[in-house]
Scaffold this active site. Sequence first.
Site, short mmCIF file in Angstrom:
data_model
loop_
_atom_site.label_atom_id
_atom_site.label_comp_id
_atom_site.label_asym_id
_atom_site.label_seq_id
_atom_site.Cartn_x
_atom_site.Cartn_y
_atom_site.Cartn_z
N ASP A 107 38.76 41.54 41.00
CA ASP A 107 38.41 41.91 42.36
C ASP A 107 38.44 40.68 43.27
O ASP A 107 39.46 40.01 43.36
CB ASP A 107 37.04 42.62 42.35
N HIS A 272 37.17 50.70 37.84
CA HIS A 272 37.34 49.38 38.44
C HIS A 272 36.61 48.30 37.66
O HIS A 272 37.10 47.18 37.53
CB HIS A 272 36.85 49.42 39.88
#
Length: 292
Positions: A107, A272
């Site tokens: 991320d 994620h």
Amino acid sequence: MNLSIPGFDHRRIAVDDQVSLHTAVGGEGPPVVLLHGFPQTHLMWRHVAADLAADHTVIVPDLRGYGASDKPAETGPDTYSKRTMANDIVTLAERLGHHRFALAGHDRGALVAVRAGLDHPEVVSHLAILDVVPTLDMWEVLHGADAKVAFHLYLMAQPPGLPERMIAASADEFFGFFLDAWTKAPEAIPGPVREAYLRASREAVPSIVADYRASAGIDVEHDRADRESGAQLRMPVGVLQQDWGAALGYDAAAVWRAWAPDLDHRLTGAGHFMAEEDPALVVKLLRDLLAR
């Protein structure tokens, strides 16, 4: 629950006159640096780091502005540019005695890692990226109603003031939304870990917003300059991500290959937060990459 990485020492390491990074260090062997994402801290790597420490020196910092690291006030676009944050990591490794290392990021940390690979190719030996595309491409693939999946990018791109006040007014709800919406295995982030992420995030609203604001400004400028000059990631690169290409209508592997000719691109059905949801899969990517 032990909210630390077993067997790791925790240190504060100065990377410039204003900023020290809280850093966990463990293991022995070739160095690997792991960079966390949003809205998390170094703790997201707890499973992966413990595995890699069997035969690597593993360095796991909180990024500037996050966790227990320093959070300088935003005095200009460079304060939280990915170039500045990448320089932090290179300096951190040097001060631990490592002038060349493998680097993995998730991320936000992945965007820092990409910038480190572009700016410091002599330092970054291998590069692993979890669930992003480079900053410039990120903005280019978001369009129309599909861009609602990334509403936070647009909110935090606004000038200082409003986004900070809005997020601070409901910080736990804001950050908790992403912890809930982006996972396919909620049990992978148990209650005490979730609360640690929320506490760290609510204490860092201005710096988190500044990090995102930079990604809508100076980081785009840096990426565009590199694209125009033909700069590429020359080290072996491994990418593991959800199938965002299918979801948003682009060829994710092709996007990455334009930056990284020596590419191993993989898709996952995990959510994620894959380093917590499926750490064995992430470890396999890293070990395969490090063997190249």
